[in-house]
Design a protein around this motif. Sequence first.
Motif, PDB file in Angstrom:
ATOM      1  N   GLU A 145       0.810  -1.219   0.000  1.00 12.15           N
ATOM      2  CA  GLU A 145       0.000   0.000   0.000  1.00 12.15           C
ATOM      3  C   GLU A 145       0.844   1.269   0.000  1.00 12.15           C
ATOM      4  O   GLU A 145       0.412   2.315  -0.490  1.00 12.15           O
ATOM      5  N   TRP A 146       2.055   1.185   0.531  1.00  8.22           N
ATOM      6  CA  TRP A 146       2.910   2.373   0.576  1.00  8.22           C
ATOM      7  C   TRP A 146       3.216   2.928  -0.816  1.00  8.22           C
ATOM      8  O   TRP A 146       3.560   4.100  -0.948  1.00  8.22           O
ATOM      9  N   GLU A 147       3.064   2.106  -1.855  1.00  6.17           N
ATOM     10  CA  GLU A 147       3.309   2.593  -3.210  1.00  6.17           C
ATOM     11  C   GLU A 147       2.241   3.585  -3.663  1.00  6.17           C
ATOM     12  O   GLU A 147       2.411   4.255  -4.689  1.00  6.17           O
ATOM     13  N   GLU A 148       1.147   3.678  -2.909  1.00  6.98           N
ATOM     14  CA  GLU A 148       0.073   4.620  -3.224  1.00  6.98           C
ATOM     15  C   GLU A 148       0.197   5.917  -2.430  1.00  6.98           C
ATOM     16  O   GLU A 148      -0.686   6.766  -2.477  1.00  6.98           O
ATOM     17  N   TRP A 149       1.292   6.079  -1.690  1.00 11.46           N
ATOM     18  CA  TRP A 149       1.413   7.207  -0.767  1.00 11.46           C
ATOM     19  C   TRP A 149       2.372   8.280  -1.257  1.00 11.46           C
ATOM     20  O   TRP A 149       2.945   9.013  -0.469  1.00 11.46           O
ATOM     21  N   GLY A 150       2.546   8.387  -2.542  1.00 12.70           N
ATOM     22  CA  GLY A 150       3.433   9.409  -3.081  1.00 12.70           C
ATOM     23  C   GLY A 150       2.803  10.788  -3.050  1.00 12.70           C
ATOM     24  O   GLY A 150       1.590  10.935  -2.842  1.00 12.70           O
ATOM     25  N   PRO A 151       3.602  11.851  -3.282  1.00 17.99           N
ATOM     26  CA  PRO A 151       3.082  13.225  -3.230  1.00 17.99           C
ATOM     27  C   PRO A 151       1.933  13.483  -4.200  1.00 17.99           C
ATOM     28  O   PRO A 151       0.960  14.157  -3.848  1.00 17.99           O
ATOM     29  N   GLU A 152       2.020  12.968  -5.408  1.00 21.42           N
ATOM     30  CA  GLU A 152       0.965  13.228  -6.392  1.00 21.42           C
ATOM     31  C   GLU A 152      -0.338  12.556  -5.993  1.00 21.42           C
ATOM     32  O   GLU A 152      -1.418  13.155  -6.074  1.00 21.42           O
ATOM     33  N   GLU A 153      -0.255  11.301  -5.552  1.00 20.43           N
ATOM     34  CA  GLU A 153      -1.466  10.554  -5.197  1.00 20.43           C
ATOM     35  C   GLU A 153      -2.122  11.096  -3.931  1.00 20.43           C
ATOM     36  O   GLU A 153      -3.345  10.992  -3.771  1.00 20.43           O
ATOM     37  N   SER A 154      -1.329  11.639  -3.027  1.00 21.96           N
ATOM     38  CA  SER A 154      -1.849  12.000  -1.709  1.00 21.96           C
ATOM     39  C   SER A 154      -2.154  13.485  -1.533  1.00 21.96           C
ATOM     40  O   SER A 154      -2.697  13.880  -0.501  1.00 21.96           O
ATOM     41  N   ARG A 155      -1.815  14.320  -2.517  1.00 27.39           N
ATOM     42  CA  ARG A 155      -1.996  15.768  -2.332  1.00 27.39           C
ATOM     43  C   ARG A 155      -3.470  16.098  -2.112  1.00 27.39           C
ATOM     44  O   ARG A 155      -4.349  15.590  -2.799  1.00 27.39           O
ATOM     45  N   ARG A 156      -3.722  16.962  -1.135  1.00 20.57           N
ATOM     46  CA  ARG A 156      -5.083  17.344  -0.778  1.00 20.57           C
ATOM     47  C   ARG A 156      -5.057  18.749  -0.176  1.00 20.57           C
ATOM     48  O   ARG A 156      -4.007  19.222   0.273  1.00 20.57           O
ATOM     49  N   ARG A 157      -6.218  19.375  -0.152  1.00 20.43           N
ATOM     50  CA  ARG A 157      -6.352  20.722   0.422  1.00 20.43           C
ATOM     51  C   ARG A 157      -7.297  20.631   1.614  1.00 20.43           C
ATOM     52  O   ARG A 157      -8.407  20.108   1.501  1.00 20.43           O
ATOM     53  N   LEU A 158      -6.850  21.109   2.761  1.00 24.88           N
ATOM     54  CA  LEU A 158      -7.618  21.039   3.991  1.00 24.88           C
ATOM     55  C   LEU A 158      -8.015  22.428   4.438  1.00 24.88           C
ATOM     56  O   LEU A 158      -7.346  23.412   4.137  1.00 24.88           O
ATOM     57  N   GLU A 159      -9.109  22.498   5.190  1.00 32.71           N
ATOM     58  CA  GLU A 159      -9.511  23.751   5.834  1.00 32.71           C
ATOM     59  C   GLU A 159      -9.329  23.576   7.329  1.00 32.71           C
ATOM     60  O   GLU A 159     -10.102  22.896   7.977  1.00 32.71           O
ATOM     61  N   HIS A 160      -8.280  24.185   7.845  1.00 30.71           N
ATOM     62  CA  HIS A 160      -7.966  24.068   9.258  1.00 30.71           C
ATOM     63  C   HIS A 160      -8.669  25.173  10.038  1.00 30.71           C
ATOM     64  O   HIS A 160      -8.709  26.329   9.576  1.00 30.71           O
ATOM     65  N   PRO A 161      -9.251  24.876  11.200  1.00 28.13           N
ATOM     66  CA  PRO A 161     -10.014  25.903  11.934  1.00 28.13           C
ATOM     67  C   PRO A 161      -9.177  27.093  12.383  1.00 28.13           C
ATOM     68  O   PRO A 161      -9.708  28.194  12.566  1.00 28.13           O
ATOM     69  N   ARG A 162      -7.865  26.916  12.545  1.00 25.38           N
ATOM     70  CA  ARG A 162      -7.009  28.041  12.969  1.00 25.38           C
ATOM     71  C   ARG A 162      -6.121  28.553  11.850  1.00 25.38           C
ATOM     72  O   ARG A 162      -5.909  29.754  11.724  1.00 25.38           O
ATOM     73  N   PHE A 163      -5.618  27.662  11.009  1.00 24.85           N
ATOM     74  CA  PHE A 163      -4.660  28.056   9.989  1.00 24.85           C
ATOM     75  C   PHE A 163      -5.303  28.434   8.656  1.00 24.85           C
ATOM     76  O   PHE A 163      -4.654  29.005   7.791  1.00 24.85           O
ATOM     77  N   GLY A 164      -6.564  28.079   8.469  1.00 27.30           N
ATOM     78  CA  GLY A 164      -7.205  28.316   7.186  1.00 27.30           C
ATOM     79  C   GLY A 164      -6.829  27.238   6.185  1.00 27.30           C
ATOM     80  O   GLY A 164      -6.648  26.069   6.550  1.00 27.30           O
ATOM     81  N   ALA A 165      -6.683  27.600   4.920  1.00 25.98           N
ATOM     82  CA  ALA A 165      -6.391  26.627   3.865  1.00 25.98           C
ATOM     83  C   ALA A 165      -4.967  26.088   4.021  1.00 25.98           C
ATOM     84  O   ALA A 165      -4.019  26.841   4.237  1.00 25.98           O
ATOM     85  N   VAL A 166      -4.860  24.764   3.892  1.00 30.25           N
ATOM     86  CA  VAL A 166      -3.575  24.092   4.055  1.00 30.25           C
ATOM     87  C   VAL A 166      -3.408  23.068   2.933  1.00 30.25           C
ATOM     88  O   VAL A 166      -4.324  22.295   2.644  1.00 30.25           O
ATOM     89  N   GLN A 167      -2.260  23.093   2.284  1.00 28.37           N
ATOM     90  CA  GLN A 167      -1.913  22.056   1.320  1.00 28.37           C
ATOM     91  C   GLN A 167      -1.233  20.912   2.073  1.00 28.37           C
ATOM     92  O   GLN A 167      -0.329  21.143   2.889  1.00 28.37           O
ATOM     93  N   ALA A 168      -1.668  19.694   1.796  1.00 27.92           N
ATOM     94  CA  ALA A 168      -1.108  18.538   2.495  1.00 27.92           C
ATOM     95  C   ALA A 168      -0.722  17.455   1.498  1.00 27.92           C
ATOM     96  O   ALA A 168      -1.369  17.304   0.459  1.00 27.92           O
TER      97      ALA A 168
END
Length: 247
Positions: A145-168
């Motif tokens: 499963e670790w082969e699916e955990w690269g930067p391209e496959e896992s990139r996401r945008r989060l909305e953090h209650p204190r930090f606002g928009a976060v790239q992960a």
Amino acid sequence: MEDRLYHGPALADFYDLENGWDRSEDFTFCQALAADADSVLDLGCGTGELAVALSGDRMVVGVDPAPAMLEIARAKPGAARVDFIEGDARTLRLGRRFALVLLTGHAFQVFLTRADRRAALATIAAHLAPGGRFIFDSREPACREWEEWGPEESRRRLEHPRFGAVQAWNDAAFDADTGIVTYETHYEIEQTGQRLSAASRIAFPAKEELETLIADAGLRVERWYGDWQGKAWTPGARELIPLGTLA
């Protein structure tokens, strides 16, 4: 090497945001499993979402090695019903036994050596009441499963209650000599450009090893599941989930 992924307060903030335990299949499965249990030990409880949900008419103890995670857990509504303890699942001895012992969220995989895994299973056995049950989960190594955990496959945008928009995003590297995966997590706060990063190391023990270690710990598996929907384990399943009791 100690797993430091969520030990820092800033990174611990992201745990619930990322995991959404109240909507997860393991959360639902464990709630049903605990229905008839009058006491629960939640090893590797993290921010306490599951432990708090299981509390009420039963005794619940949540244990985690990360103080930052426990600080979040103790601040949650209903947390006063749970006894949260800082501790290591390899060495913990509470002098109490429980009807149900849980170790979910793939926390079992932070035990990097066979000796570590043996110690964690001995802890489960030491805290399990006669007739009680245990359950934990580990990813099936054959699925890689670790082969699916690269930067391209896992990139996401989060909305953090204190930090606002976060790239992960994540990254992972497999060491074929040890069978250990180094799993990196990165968060970049869009407004400031600040980046928070941490690395965790996880192991992928095979089912055959787990079967041996479980038996050596004086435990017995009643059923192996291949997912948290309750499907029985078959070759090709992505999860190794033993449900069992004392031998």
